[in-house]
Design a protein around this motif. Structure first.
Motif, mmCIF file in Angstrom:
data_model
loop_
_atom_site.group_PDB
_atom_site.id
_atom_site.type_symbol
_atom_site.label_atom_id
_atom_site.label_comp_id
_atom_site.label_asym_id
_atom_site.label_seq_id
_atom_site.Cartn_x
_atom_site.Cartn_y
_atom_site.Cartn_z
ATOM 1 N N LEU A 86 0.911 1.203 -9.648
ATOM 2 C CA LEU A 86 -0.183 1.497 -10.575
ATOM 3 C C LEU A 86 0.342 2.216 -11.823
ATOM 4 O O LEU A 86 -0.016 1.861 -12.949
ATOM 5 N N PHE A 87 1.207 3.200 -11.631
ATOM 6 C CA PHE A 87 1.779 3.943 -12.761
ATOM 7 C C PHE A 87 2.594 3.020 -13.662
ATOM 8 O O PHE A 87 2.486 3.068 -14.885
ATOM 9 N N THR A 88 3.413 2.162 -13.061
ATOM 10 C CA THR A 88 4.248 1.243 -13.843
ATOM 11 C C THR A 88 3.406 0.248 -14.617
ATOM 12 O O THR A 88 3.681 -0.037 -15.784
ATOM 13 N N LEU A 137 1.247 -1.533 -19.821
ATOM 14 C CA LEU A 137 0.076 -1.841 -20.639
ATOM 15 C C LEU A 137 0.047 -0.974 -21.898
ATOM 16 O O LEU A 137 -0.214 -1.474 -22.998
ATOM 17 N N LEU A 138 0.318 0.310 -21.761
ATOM 18 C CA LEU A 138 0.317 1.201 -22.921
ATOM 19 C C LEU A 138 1.426 0.857 -23.915
ATOM 20 O O LEU A 138 1.202 0.858 -25.130
ATOM 21 N N LEU A 173 0.830 -1.216 0.000
ATOM 22 C CA LEU A 173 0.000 0.000 0.000
ATOM 23 C C LEU A 173 0.860 1.261 0.000
ATOM 24 O O LEU A 173 0.454 2.292 -0.526
ATOM 25 N N LYS A 174 2.035 1.160 0.582
ATOM 26 C CA LYS A 174 2.934 2.306 0.585
ATOM 27 C C LYS A 174 3.381 2.654 -0.845
ATOM 28 O O LYS A 174 3.529 3.816 -1.195
ATOM 29 N N PHE A 175 3.553 1.640 -1.694
ATOM 30 C CA PHE A 175 3.990 1.840 -3.078
ATOM 31 C C PHE A 175 2.840 1.658 -4.068
ATOM 32 O O PHE A 175 3.053 1.251 -5.201
#
Length: 117
Positions: A15-17, A22-23, A8-10
């Motif tokens: 999520l960004f990675t 995915l993109l 949860l800390k990271f």
């Protein structure tokens, strides 16, 4: 429990990675292949290459001018931009016309009408 707290800390970097991965994977899957791009643009690439070869051939085959002529090539333009241009001879100046005087307006006293009776 300790692992989930650290996760949860990271949360945001993970999520960004994952979104970035995915993109990028969608880009590689959906993008056209390199050969397809080359097949589409080969006339443009070929004409550009031929133009560059022509420039090189003309640059090597044309005689180089002396440095004194090269230095004076744009001197007139630079003089014009840097300072005022050379004065040109005066032609016959056109005579100045005096403006025609405006016709005098009649003063109508206050209270009188403009209509003639």
């Amino acid at each position: 429990m300790e692992i989930s707290q650290r996760l949860l800390k990271f949360k945001f970097p993970i999520l960004f990675t994952s979104i970035l991965v995915l993109l990028v994977s969608c880009l590689f899957i959906l993008a056209p292949r390199f050969v397809t791009i080359i097949a589409y643009f080969w006339p443009l690439l070929l004409s550009t290459a031929l133009f560059l070869v022509a420039v090189l051939v003309f640059a090597r085959s044309s005689p180089h001018g002396t440095e004194s002529s090269v230095d004076k090539t744009g001197e007139g333009l630079l003089d014009y931009v840097a300072c005022e241009p050379a004065p040109q001879p005066d032609l016959d100046p056109a005579p100045e016309l005096e403006p025609e005087p405006a016709p005098a307006l009649e003063q109508i006293p206050a209270g009188e009408s403009l209509k003639s009776e």
